[in-house]
Write a protein that holds these residues in place. Structure first.
Motif, PDB file in Angstrom:
ATOM      1  N   GLY A 114       3.369  -3.207   3.105  1.00 40.70           N
ATOM      2  CA  GLY A 114       3.472  -4.176   2.035  1.00 40.70           C
ATOM      3  C   GLY A 114       2.642  -3.752   0.840  1.00 40.70           C
ATOM      4  N   ASP A 144      12.996  -2.547   0.808  1.00 40.17           N
ATOM      5  CA  ASP A 144      12.830  -3.872   1.406  1.00 40.17           C
ATOM      6  C   ASP A 144      11.388  -4.125   1.844  1.00 40.17           C
ATOM      7  OD1 ASP A 144      14.036  -6.311   1.980  1.00 40.17           O
ATOM      8  OD2 ASP A 144      14.324  -5.818   4.087  1.00 40.17           O
ATOM      9  N   LYS A 145      10.440  -3.687   1.024  1.00 40.65           N
ATOM     10  CA  LYS A 145       9.030  -3.881   1.327  1.00 40.65           C
ATOM     11  C   LYS A 145       8.558  -5.257   0.837  1.00 40.65           C
ATOM     12  CE  LYS A 145       8.340   0.217   3.040  1.00 40.65           C
ATOM     13  NZ  LYS A 145       7.950   0.401   4.456  1.00 40.65           N
ATOM     14  N   PRO A 146       7.836  -6.011   1.673  1.00 44.55           N
ATOM     15  CA  PRO A 146       7.247  -7.269   1.217  1.00 44.55           C
ATOM     16  C   PRO A 146       6.253  -7.016   0.085  1.00 44.55           C
ATOM     17  CG  PRO A 146       7.296  -7.198   3.613  1.00 44.55           C
ATOM     18  CD  PRO A 146       7.650  -5.817   3.132  1.00 44.55           C
ATOM     19  N   ARG A 221      11.644 -15.335   0.534  1.00 45.71           N
ATOM     20  CA  ARG A 221      12.173 -14.039   0.965  1.00 45.71           C
ATOM     21  C   ARG A 221      11.037 -13.027   1.127  1.00 45.71           C
ATOM     22  NH1 ARG A 221      16.952 -14.936  -3.363  1.00 45.71           N
ATOM     23  NH2 ARG A 221      15.439 -16.559  -3.943  1.00 45.71           N
ATOM     24  N   ASN A 222      11.080 -11.902   0.443  1.00 48.98           N
ATOM     25  CA  ASN A 222      10.068 -10.872   0.623  1.00 48.98           C
ATOM     26  C   ASN A 222       8.930 -10.963  -0.392  1.00 48.98           C
ATOM     27  OD1 ASN A 222      10.616  -9.445   2.918  1.00 48.98           O
ATOM     28  ND2 ASN A 222      11.149  -7.535   1.903  1.00 48.98           N
ATOM     29  N   LYS A 242       3.032 -12.657   7.303  1.00 48.87           N
ATOM     30  CA  LYS A 242       4.405 -12.205   7.081  1.00 48.87           C
ATOM     31  C   LYS A 242       4.580 -10.764   7.557  1.00 48.87           C
ATOM     32  CE  LYS A 242       7.971 -11.855   3.534  1.00 48.87           C
ATOM     33  NZ  LYS A 242       8.859 -12.786   4.254  1.00 48.87           N
ATOM     34  N   VAL A 246       6.971  -9.051  10.495  1.00 41.38           N
ATOM     35  CA  VAL A 246       7.896  -7.959  10.241  1.00 41.38           C
ATOM     36  C   VAL A 246       7.686  -6.838  11.244  1.00 41.38           C
ATOM     37  CG1 VAL A 246       8.481  -6.128   8.592  1.00 41.38           C
ATOM     38  CG2 VAL A 246       8.124  -8.470   7.778  1.00 41.38           C
TER      39      VAL A 246
END
Length: 250
Positions: A114, A144-146, A221-222, A242, A246
């Motif tokens: 993240g 798709d990285k938080p 979402r992210n 979070k 993941v």
């Protein structure tokens, strides 16, 4: 398990009057998240634009000023907390020699779980103008990285656009330092922009705490965002939670 913390390298903020206002990163918004991420078992890297050592905003370690950036009635020993922040900052090798954000590749971003944007008014000076930071977040979104941001750290997301020319976070619920809070700072009316208004202009759905300076975290979402310095602890814990979800399959 790694988190990348991005910080401002600017020690000043250029006001609408042309004055260079002493600024930098906000101590609470770096120290508490860093400590929480380490406690959760994450390796933490720190990066700035150009790899320049960041400067702490002196008001964020001033025990006479610190009571004014948290809710009325909150119980904090400001003298003790200021000492702890100063001790941590002075001992941090990550702050003395941060990584150079300009040198990152997509493969390097892929190695992080993240990315966290630390705040402070200084973030308004350099982050929105950095092509390297914008590219870094393009990669983060593709991978798709938080992403998390606290207070003015969200400034680093403003220049992002989709191929269609829209903001990638249009329609997301989020928060940042509120206009109400800006109005009671010494530089009210002289800022180069109001982050809350920029988020709303770009299509973000802005939310804030019920009381001024109250802790407020929004997750959509992210994206995880925290409103102000007093939200630093909560937004870091929400982000770590979070990331842990993941990493661990349901």
């Amino acid at each position: 398990m790694k988190i990348l913390i991005l910080m401002t390298n600017s020690a000043t903020l250029t006001l609408s009057t042309g004055e260079k206002h002493a600024s930098g990163f906000w101590a609470e918004e770096f120290v508490l998240p860093y400590q929480i991420f380490k406690q959760e078992g994450y390796e933490v890297d720190v990066a700035t634009i150009g790899g320049l050592a960041p400067s702490v905003d002196k008001t964020s370690i001033d025990p006479n000023f610190m009571p004014y950036v948290r809710p009325v009635g909150s119980q904090v020993d400001d003298s003790e907390q200021a000492k702890e922040f100063i001790k941590f900052i002075e001992a941090s090798s990550d702050l003395k020699k941060p990584l150079n954000l300009d040198d990152f590749t997509k493969a390097q971003i892929a190695s992080y779980d993240g990315i966290f944007l630390s705040g402070g008014h200084g973030a308004m000076q350099d982050m929105p103008k950095s092509d390297a930071m914008t590219q870094l977040f393009r990669w983060a979104i593709e991978l798709d990285k938080p992403i998390a941001a606290v207070c003015h750290g969200g400034s680093g997301l403003l220049a992002l656009r989709t191929p269609e020319g829209r903001w990638p976070f249009e329609g997301y619920r989020m928060t940042c330092f509120s206009h109400e809070e800006e109005l009671v700072t010494p530089i009210a009316g002289m800022l180069p922009f109001i982050l809350q208004f920029e988020i709303e202009r770009l299509g973000g759905i802005y939310e804030k705490a019920n009381v001024i300076w109250g802790s407020h975290v929004v997750e959509d979402r992210n994206l995880v965002t925290g409103q102000n310095p007093y939200s630093s602890d909560a937004v870091a814990k929400a982000f770590a939670k979070k990331l842990n979800k993941v990493k661990v399959p349901a």
